[in-house]
Design a protein around this motif. Structure first.
Motif, mmCIF file in Angstrom:
data_model
loop_
_atom_site.group_PDB
_atom_site.id
_atom_site.type_symbol
_atom_site.label_atom_id
_atom_site.label_comp_id
_atom_site.label_asym_id
_atom_site.label_seq_id
_atom_site.Cartn_x
_atom_site.Cartn_y
_atom_site.Cartn_z
ATOM 1 N N GLY A 157 0.813 -1.222 0.000
ATOM 2 C CA GLY A 157 0.000 0.000 0.000
ATOM 3 C C GLY A 157 0.837 1.258 0.000
ATOM 4 N N GLY A 158 2.017 1.209 0.626
ATOM 5 C CA GLY A 158 2.910 2.364 0.615
ATOM 6 C C GLY A 158 3.502 2.611 -0.755
ATOM 7 N N ILE A 159 3.834 1.543 -1.469
ATOM 8 C CA ILE A 159 4.328 1.688 -2.833
ATOM 9 C C ILE A 159 3.249 2.283 -3.726
ATOM 10 C CG2 ILE A 159 5.089 0.400 -4.876
ATOM 11 C CD1 ILE A 159 6.552 -1.489 -2.959
ATOM 12 N N LEU A 160 2.021 1.812 -3.558
ATOM 13 C CA LEU A 160 0.908 2.372 -4.336
ATOM 14 C C LEU A 160 0.674 3.830 -3.961
ATOM 15 C CD1 LEU A 160 -1.583 -0.637 -4.239
ATOM 16 C CD2 LEU A 160 -0.124 0.074 -6.135
ATOM 17 N N ALA A 161 0.869 4.170 -2.689
ATOM 18 C CA ALA A 161 0.722 5.566 -2.264
ATOM 19 C C ALA A 161 1.734 6.455 -2.974
ATOM 20 C CB ALA A 161 0.891 5.673 -0.744
ATOM 21 N N LEU A 162 2.982 5.996 -3.062
ATOM 22 C CA LEU A 162 4.008 6.759 -3.777
ATOM 23 C C LEU A 162 3.639 6.919 -5.251
ATOM 24 C CD1 LEU A 162 7.255 5.183 -2.272
ATOM 25 C CD2 LEU A 162 6.520 7.570 -2.020
#
Length: 290
Positions: free
Chosen positions: A98-103
């Motif tokens: 989810g953090g990668i998608l946030a970036l």
């Protein structure tokens, strides 16, 4: 590898979304395996002041995946969620994948993102996870079943949990942590589709490195890491923080990839303090600012 669009990309699918609270929107993105409900450690707390929007990503939870897809399709789906809820600007919280998608979402929508909270993730994720044996898988299966039947039971923790793959996901084998595993991790695992697993595996096989692009993200960012994270190392999380123009980094000792379930109170307190010091991340932009 960058989440680029290619000829095989599909149209947005309608995601199952858990919405709680009122106020400035916070888009909450889960990892793999996961679902919107597996973010309750964040949403139950943040929804007291804000509107939390926690979708099941395509192929996870109750969101459909009728055919194979690529990671970029998640971004198309999430942009559709923002449009459906008429969200012009939001704070994004992402855990692991989810953090990668946030970036990625921030890089595609710079004006739409007020800030980022990145949990156990990195723009160039690196792992130091040991090889997995058949005994690891056996103990993990037994521990998961025993813990599901008696969440947080000490016998299952000491006899099975500490010998299972949980020993790489957590460091603090507390009943509270295991109750999260029983209530949220196991259901999310069972609801994760083969298509979602294939999409993630294909992306990992290509490699992923967005460090060179992080200078474009000018909004405030909070990066949280577990010191003993074997899935996405604390060093790779720190590297991400160092490449973001406005970032604050916290590393929690004696914790691993699932540290939000190990030390929820301390983590949530740090998130609250960061928001207090950066009120602009939860405030609508004034017309003369836009």
């Amino acid at each position: 590898m960058v989440f680029t669009v290619h000829p095989g990309i599909s149209k947005a699918v309608h995601l199952n979304v858990l919405v709680q609270g009122e106020g400035f929107p916070i888009l909450c993105l889960h990892g793999h395996p996961g679902s919107g409900r597996s973010l309750s450690v964040f949403t139950h707390h943040l929804s007291r002041q804000f509107k939390t929007i926690a979708p099941d990503l395509r192929g996870y939870g109750s969101s459909p995946a009728d055919q194979d897809f690529v990671m970029a399709d998640h971004l198309t789906d999430l942009e559709a969620v923002l449009d459906d809820y008429q969200i012009q600007r939001c704070l994004i919280l992402g855990w692991s994948l989810g953090g990668i998608l946030a970036l990625e979402l921030a890089l595609r929508n710079l004006e739409r993102v007020s800030g980022l909270i990145l949990v156990a993730t990195a723009a160039r994720p690196r792992s130091n996870h040991p090889a997995i044996s058949w005994q690891d898988n056996l103990y993990t299966g037994l521990a998961s079943i025993a813990n599901r039947l008696n969440p947080g039971g000490q016998w299952a923790i000491d006899t099975l949990g500490k010998r299972s793959l949980y020993r790489y996901l957590i460091q603090q084998h507390t009943p509270g942590t295991y109750r999260y595993l029983a209530a949220e991790a196991m259901p999310a695992y069972l609801q994760t589709s083969r298509q979602a697993t294939r999409a993630l595996s294909a992306a990992l096989n290509q490699g992923y490195n967005r460090l060179v692009d992080l200078s474009q993200i000018q909004c405030p960012c909070l990066i949280l890491a577990g010191s003993e994270d074997r899935h996405i190392t604390a060093a790779s999380s720190l590297e991400t923080a160092q490449h973001l123009p406005d970032a604050e980094w916290h590393c929690y000792s004696n914790t691993a990839h699932l540290f939000p379930w190990e030390i929820p109170d301390q983590m949530l307190q740090d998130i609250d303090h960061w928001i207090e010091h950066h009120p602009e991340v939860v405030r609508e932009r004034m017309k003369d600012e836009g």
